[in-house]
Each structure stands twice: as structure tokens, then as C-alpha cells.
Design an enzyme around this catalytic site. Structure first.
Site, short mmCIF file in Angstrom:
data_model
loop_
_atom_site.label_atom_id
_atom_site.label_comp_id
_atom_site.label_asym_id
_atom_site.label_seq_id
_atom_site.Cartn_x
_atom_site.Cartn_y
_atom_site.Cartn_z
N ASP A 1 19.20 31.42 37.45
CA ASP A 1 20.36 31.58 36.56
C ASP A 1 21.27 30.35 36.53
OD1 ASP A 1 22.14 33.69 35.17
OD2 ASP A 1 23.51 32.92 36.69
N GLU B 1 17.05 28.80 33.64
CA GLU B 1 17.95 29.04 32.50
C GLU B 1 18.94 27.89 32.40
OE1 GLU B 1 21.43 32.02 30.90
OE2 GLU B 1 21.51 31.03 32.84
#
Ligand code: NOJ
Length: 569
Positions: A221, A290
Site C-alpha cells: 500500500d 500501489e
């Protein structure tokens, strides 16, 4: 030691020395599917999805032909950012179930041949995490686990002008410590300090913990946010249209994003994955990253160990007004930036962005065709296989997303991610078959009676049938597994053509960007056979699956897209 024991030990040592990552590259033509656990399936009828719910629906992935699922966070969390604020990296939140539920899910998935990937959220923790609670009282090694600074003006104002992604100052004051702490996201999501080697060790330990539970990899993330400039310079204004002082877009994030140290950190995590698979002689562990950043910065992660640096270009760089040439450009750009030997990937949607069918009204299936026919990995967000739409009318009172709440009542709709997170529409029973609760955590889209998986499975034509036919083609056609790629724009810019070829086998996708006028497409000179057969057609296209066409003169109906393959002898 007896002779037999001695021989056993020697052979064990030899086998370990020979151990190596098994099944390398299993992910190369994968279709990955993002499950947003809160909204996928609710097994205990509390209105929120859970792990047992996901386990009960594993057959859906098998039926659809999905290689692996990645789960948004299921760890212990106060749920300020719905799991992206983690209070214990090594525990499961009771909302989602227990550790045993997770172990059962991975074991069952393994039996069915479905890989399970977890979300690793290294940038920040919850303010309820033990590390933060210890850090704010300056306890031992935890003192420097986070980014603490003394403010300006006698500590009355933040150390600098940095703004959080969720708007407003990126610094919050803590009275116990009498200092400000930095948070790229919500103020209850303090950033970890990766300049501290003990923090780096902790995160490696977290990775190994889940690998021991049988996890097949991680989606990492918020990667570009991992480091900040230690000198804390103010960031310059961006002059982005419409941005006001609290908005993230108000500044150019040259000191808080894309720091060069990020790349080595990502590489160190890849090493943990490889070493683990190597030592335990397990299938290769996959790493997805990401990063919403420039093309160059994103694809640079390939060189630092990311197998799948998420390609968000179909989300961020094109929209419903884009032309065939715009699509061609973003495809060609990604391919040309993909280093030799690495695999392209195409992400159509996720829990942070408006759904594909809402971003491309009436063209969602064309987008599915594109991501499936292009080379490499396709990434689907749950619900997109049935063309779910954003639920745009969620009131301020019902709004859950912290990004929307932070933006305030006037701006919440432009910031809210709730519309694209509503529960999965399984069938036309109560709550779309998602839950038997009286109230679900987000309202169900009212279109569920018509738009649901059960209906689409039995319909003659449906989004789901298009989706699964495309995956079957990927499994069948060598041109899709190994073929080269050619992209063309023809018919005065109205038609996008994607050609994949391997030896004598070809697959061709044609998309008509003209909503009103059919096109006659001529593919002579492209090295194709004289005849092709329609394998997949958009809903309502007068040219149907099974039609044989002559490549000199292909009738492409208005607003339609068609996928062809060479005739099999
Ligand atoms: C990216 C995640 O996808 C998003 O949902 C989350 O709010 C932020 N990272 C913060 O963790």
C-alpha cells in the site's frame, strides 16, 4: 549419531541447499481479483462482509477462471480508514473473523488452485497500535518509530506546510509528547519512520509472519509515501485548478513523495519474499505495488523487485471522452517502459476509484476486453465482472469514508469512495444476497434486482458472460499467452485495434469509439489469416459470437467491440 541418522542429516542439508523458488512466474498471465472484504459476503449477518463469507464464495473465483485474489486489509483495526489503520499487524480484526478463518480460507483456496495475496500497509499504523502508544510516551526503542518534530512558533504551529492526502495539515500535535507527528493520511494513521532500521526489521518480521500462514504474496500500500525529506522543507504551491488551502492538490509533493530511498526498501521486501520461497521450496511469492505517480516512477519499481507495479493508467489518464488514439498512446507508453523480461499489467478499478462501468458509461465491457486481450496481467475489482455501478446518492449522514468526511459537507461527494464500495450484488434476494442483516454497512445499490450475478449467469448475454469468455480465451489461445502486440488506430480515429499474434495464431480486438456509425474495418497487410471468427461481442451487437468474417472487410457495429480469433483447423 548413528550412520542412518548421519545420512539423513546429510541428505536433508543437501536438499535444503538445492531448495529453490518453485513455480517461478506462475503469476505472468494471471487474472488477479481484488476482494474488498467488508463488501464481498457477510457470513454472520452483521451487515459487514467477513472471511468466512469469502470462503463461502471461493467457487465464484474458480467458475470465473481467476488465478488469485488480493484482499484489502483484514487486520486488527479501529476502522477509521476501514482497515488501512492497523492496530496489530499480526492479528485479524473480529469484524472479519479469526486467525483460524484466515487459515481455513487459504487452505481451501490452495486446494482449489486459487492464490491468496494480502495487503501490506507499511507506511503507517493506527494511533491505537502499541508502537504508537509507546512512542508518544517516548518509551525505549519506540521513541523514534514515528516521525516526531517540534513545531514552529514555540511549538504552536506545525513544523512546515505539508498537507495530508486526506486534506488538512499532515501534522498533529500530541500533548503527552509535546511534539507534532506526521501522517500522510488521516490523523489517526501516524507514519512510520523508515529511517529507523528497527522499523524496517519490524516490517520484515510482519511479512514473514504472514508467509508462514501460507500467503502467496502482498499488495503493498501507498508505496510512494514511505519516506519524507528529513530537513522538512515547505512544499511549493501547485496552482492546481480549484485547489484550496486544505486540499492535497494545493501543493507539489516534491519532499513527501517518490523519495529515492523508497526503491531500495521495496527491493528489501522482495528479497524477504524470495528468500522465504527459496528456503521453504515454495511457489514464488508475488509482490504488487500501489503507486500513483508518473509513468517513469511507477515502472521503476520493476527494477526494484515489484512483479506487478500497478498500472492505473486506464483509471487516471483516460476517461469516457478519450479517443482511440489516447488509449493507444497509454498502452504503447506502458509497454515501452516495461523492462525486458518484465510483465505488463492493466488495472481497471479498485476500492479507491469510481467503478469502471461508471467511469465509462456503456463501455465497461470494452474496457474488460482491453485489459484481457492486452499482454500480461489483468486486475479486476470485485463487482466489475458484473458491471456494478457507483451508488452516487449516498447522503452526508450515511457517508463512512474518512477522505469524504475530512473534505466536509460541501465537498464530500467529490472525495467519497463509498459509492464504489457498496456490497457485491449476488442475486435479487434481500440485500442482494450479501447479508441478511437489517442494515448493511453501506447501502446496497438499488439496481441489484436487475443487476446481479445470478441473473447474469443465466442471461443469453451479460457482462459476466463476456468476462468469463475472455478469461477462457486467455487460457486457450497461445496468442494471448505468448503473442506479440500491435496497436493501431483506423477509420479516421474511430477504431482502436489490438492484435496479438503467435506463429499462425492471432487474436484481434476491435473497439468502435463511434456511438452512432458502424465502421468497415480493413485488416489486410497485418499478417492475419483471411478469415477470423468472432469469439466475444459486446451486449446487443448485431454481429454475434461464431460469425466468420473476412479480414478485408469487417463490419464493426456502432459502439460495439468484437474479439476475434483465427479459425482453428
Ligand atoms: C491506499 C489505499 O488503497 C486506500 O484505501 C487507503 O485509504 C490509503 N492507502 C491509506 O492507507
Amino acid at each position: 549419531m548413528s550412520r542412518a541418522t548421519c545420512l539423513f542429516v546429510i541428505s536433508l542439508l543437501a536438499s535444503n541447499a538445492l531448495a529453490e523458488v518453485r513455480n517461478k512466474g506462475w503469476w505472468k498471465n494471471a487474472v488477479f481479483y481484488q476482494v474488498y472484504p467488508r463488501s464481498f459476503m457477510d457470513s454472520n449477518n452483521d451487515g459487514v462482509g467477513d472471511l468466512k463469507g469469502i470462503s463461502s464464495k471461493l467457487q465464484h473465483f474458480v467458475d470465473s477462471g481467476i488465478t488469485g485474489i488480493w484482499l484489502s486489509p483484514i487486520y486488527a483495526s479501529p476502522m477509521i480508514d476501514f482497515g488501512y489503520d492497523i492496530s496489530d499487524f499480526k492479528d485479524i480484526d473480529p469484524t472479519f473473523g479469526t486467525m483460524q478463518d484466515l487459515e481455513e480460507l487459504t487452505a481451501q483456496a490452495k486446494k482449489l488452485g486459487i492464490k491468496v495475496i494480502l495487503d501490506l500497509v507499511p507506511n503507517h499504523t493506527s494511533d491505537k497500535h502499541e508502537w504508537f502508544r509507546k512512542s508518544l510516551i517516548g518509551e525505549g526503542k519506540y521513541k523514534d518509530y514515528y516521525v516526531w518534530k517540534t513545531g514552529k512558533n514555540n511549538n504552536q504551529s506545525p513544523p512546515n506546510n505539508w498537507i495530508s492526502v486526506f486534506s488538512g495539515p499532515a501534522w498533529s500535535f500530541n500533548t503527552s509528547r509535546n511534539q507534532w507527528y506526521f501522517h500522510q493520511f488521516e490523523y489517526r494513521q501516524p507514519d512510520l519512520n523508515y529511517s529507523n532500521s528497527e522499523v524496517r526489521d519490524e516490517m520484515e518480521d510482519v511479512i514473514r509472519f504472514w508467509l508462514r500462514k501460507g500467503i502467496d504474496g502482498f499488495r503493498v500500500d501507498a508505496v510512494p509515501h514511505l519516506f519524507e525529506d528529513a530537513n522538512l522543507p515547505d512544499e511549493p504551491r501547485s496552482y492546481a485548478p480549484g485547489a484550496t488551502e486544505r486540499d492535497y492538490t494545493y501543493l507539489e509533493h516534491i519532499y513527501t513523495k517518490d523519495d529515492p530511498r523508497t526503491y531500495d526498501l521495496v527491493a528489501s521486501w522482495r528479497k524477504v519474499l524470495d528468500d522465504y520461497a527459496d528456503y521453504h521450496n515454495e511457489d514464488e511469492k508475488v509482490m504488487m505495488t500501489e503507486a500513483y505517480t508518473s509513468l517513469e516512477n511507477t515502472t521503476r519499481y520493476y527494477k526494484f523487485g515489484s512483479h506487478v507495479p500497478f498500472n492505473f493508467k486506464f483509471i487516471t489518464d483516460v476517461n469516457n471522452n478519450s479517443k482511440a488514439a489516447d488509449f493507444k498512446r497509454i498502452i504503447d507508453d506502458w509497454i515501452s517502459q516495461t523492462p525486458n523480461g518484465e510483465i505488463p499489467n492493466w488495472v481497471m478499478g479498485n476500492h479507491d476509484r469510481s467503478r469502471t462501468a461508471s467511469r465509462y458509461p456503456g463501455r465497461g465491457d470494452q474496457m474488460t476486453m482491453l485489459e484481457m486481450i492486452l499482454p500480461g496481467i489483468a486486475v479486476t475489482y470485485n463487482g466489475e465482472e458484473i458491471g456494478m455501478l457507483d451508488k452516487r446518492d449516498i447522503s452526508w449522514e450515511d457517508t463512512q469514508d474518512p477522505q469524504a468526511c475530512n473534505a466536509g459537507k460541501d465537498k464530500y461527494q467529490s472525495q467519497s469512495r463509498d459509492p464504489n464500495r457498496t456490497p457485491f450484488q449476488w442475486d435479487s434476494t434481500k440485500n442482494a444476497g450479501f447479508s441478511k442483516a437489517n442494515r448493511t454497512w453501506l447501502p446496497i445499490h438499488e439496481n441489484y434486482i436487475e443487476l446481479n450475478l445470478a441473473k447474469q449467469k443465466i442471461a443469453n448475454e451479460s457482462h459476466y458472460k463476456i468476462y468469463t469468455s475472455l478469461i477462457k480465451m486467455r487460457q486457450r489461445e497461445t496468442a494471448l499467452q505468448q503473442g506479440n502486440l500491435k496497436t493501431l488506430v483506423q477509420n479516421n480515429g474511430q477504431v482502436l485495434i489490438v492484435i496479438r499474434q503467435h506463429n499462425e495464431q492471432s487474436v484481434v480486438l476491435l473497439i468502435n469509439f463511434n456511438d452512432k456509425i458502424a465502421q468497415i474495418v480493413n485488416l489486410t497487410g497485418q499478417g492475419l489469416a483471411n478469415e477470423l471468427v468472432v469469439e466475444v461481442a459486446t451486449i446487443g451487437s448485431p454481429v454475434k459470437k461464431g460469425t466468420t468474417v473476412n479480414t478485408r472487410e469487417i463490419n464493426l457495429p456502432a459502439k460495439a467491440a468484437l474479439v476475434f480469433a483465427s479459425k482453428k483447423s
